[in-house]
Write an enzyme that holds these catalytic residues in place. Structure first.
Site, short mmCIF file in Angstrom:
data_model
loop_
_atom_site.label_atom_id
_atom_site.label_comp_id
_atom_site.label_asym_id
_atom_site.label_seq_id
_atom_site.Cartn_x
_atom_site.Cartn_y
_atom_site.Cartn_z
N GLU A 52 0.75 -1.03 -0.13
CA GLU A 52 0.07 -0.06 -0.13
C GLU A 52 0.86 1.27 -0.10
O GLU A 52 1.91 1.12 0.81
CB GLU A 52 -1.03 -0.16 1.29
CG GLU A 52 -2.00 1.12 1.35
CD GLU A 52 -2.80 1.17 2.75
OE1 GLU A 52 -3.96 1.92 2.59
OE2 GLU A 52 -2.50 0.57 3.37
N LYS B 61 -10.07 2.83 -2.41
CA LYS B 61 -10.30 2.03 -0.99
C LYS B 61 -11.71 2.45 -0.51
O LYS B 61 -11.90 3.70 -0.29
CB LYS B 61 -9.12 2.39 -0.07
CG LYS B 61 -9.11 1.78 1.40
CD LYS B 61 -7.98 2.10 2.13
CE LYS B 61 -7.58 1.56 3.33
NZ LYS B 61 -6.31 1.71 3.98
N CYS C 139 -5.79 -3.09 2.42
CA CYS C 139 -5.55 -2.65 3.94
C CYS C 139 -6.73 -2.66 4.80
O CYS C 139 -7.15 -4.07 4.86
CB CYS C 139 -4.94 -1.42 4.01
SG CYS C 139 -3.65 -1.28 5.85
#
Length: 293
Positions: free
Chosen positions: A40, A113, A150
């Site tokens: 990431e 995300k 994540c």
């Protein structure tokens, strides 16, 4: 399918970070990798330890300089690459965005995300707007990739929706580590929980899963904490949660692993979880909580 995983220590020198990534990508492709997954926000330090408006200068448009650079590399090496970029979508609108490059250098797709944390040393809500394009897998020449990022990895709903939309593989670029004040026991519990929940996603959905994490210590610019020691531990597991490969905890590491894309079909025939879902009884999952006030 041979898949490369690269975990790297980053510094404030963005150009050096990218150059070292390029070298590792070349090594992976030399070992036969057809797909490469990066960590990431791999171009820079993990800047979310503080809230600093100047950091927005790091963001790039998509397409932009990084997509051009990684796209050319993908085309040269004939490899699919999963990257993770700080996207400037519009003035004042920024995302944490995974961009997938096809072997011809084109952008196969991107994922913004969806779950954005706001915890001590992980002040991501200051920088990132939650994604608004849903959980859409990316179609590539090596398969349909369910790319998440994540904090998304803690939510079974995200993995499930990617699976229901046809993902062949779950992929998680990641930045997670320890705060030094935690006890050794707590650190191990956190790391074990992180891997366990993802192995659970692989099992529940009958898919292989790849998680690639940062490594190394990054200081807190504000001095309020002792910084984050990213715990590495990148891994690949199979559709029964079996560990196929696992990188080290405390340093740069990389591996090229074999992913048997046909195994998911075999496992789903033995464990037909998707067949037995009670979709008629799950409507309450869309509510925040079911406890009466």
């Amino acid at each position: 399918m041979k898949t490369g995983m690269i975990q790297q220590r980053n510094t404030a020198d963005t150009e050096d970070n990218i150059t070292r990534l390029e070298e590792k990508i070349r090594k992976c492709t030399s070992a036969g990798a057809e797909l490469i997954v990066l960590q990431e926000l791999h171009n820079s330090l993990y800047f979310c330890q503080t809230e600093n408006p100047d950091i927005f200068d790091l963001a790039e448009t998509i397409p932009g300089p990084s997509t051009e650079r990684f796209g050319k590399l993908a085309e040269e090496l004939k490899v699919v690459i999963v990257t993770s970029l700080f996207e400037k979508r519009a003035p004042g609108l920024y995302h944490n965005t995974a961009v997938v490059f096809e072997k011809d250098g084109s952008i196969a797709g991107k994922y913004r995300k969806m779950h954005i944390p706001d915890d001590p040393a992980y002040y991501e809500k200051f920088y990132f707007t939650p994604g608004d394009s849903g959980f859409e897998p990316v179609r590539t020449s090596v398969g349909i990739l369910g790319v998440l990022v994540c904090w998304d990895q803690w939510f079974p709903e995200a993995a499930r929706l990617m699976t229901l939309k046809g993902a062949d593989l779950l992929v998680y670029p990641t930045a997670i580590g320890w705060e030094s004040n935690d006890s050794d026991g707590e650190k191990l519990r956190q790391q074990d929980a992180w891997q366990t929940v993802q192995r659970g996603h692989a099992i529940a959905n009958g898919l292989h899963l790849i998680a690639v994490n940062r490594t190394g210590h990054e200081t807190d610019p504000s001095g309020q904490t002792n910084g984050i020691r990213f715990w590495g531990h990148s891994f690949a597991c199979g559709p029964q949660g079996e560990i196929i490969a696992q990188l080290n905890d405390d340093g740069e590491d990389m591996a090229v692993v074999e992913i048997d894309m046909n195994r998911s079909e075999q496992v789903r025939r033995w464990w037909p979880f998707l067949r037995d879902r009670r979709i008629d009884a799950y409507s309450e999952l869309t509510k925040r909580i079911l406890i009466s006030d």
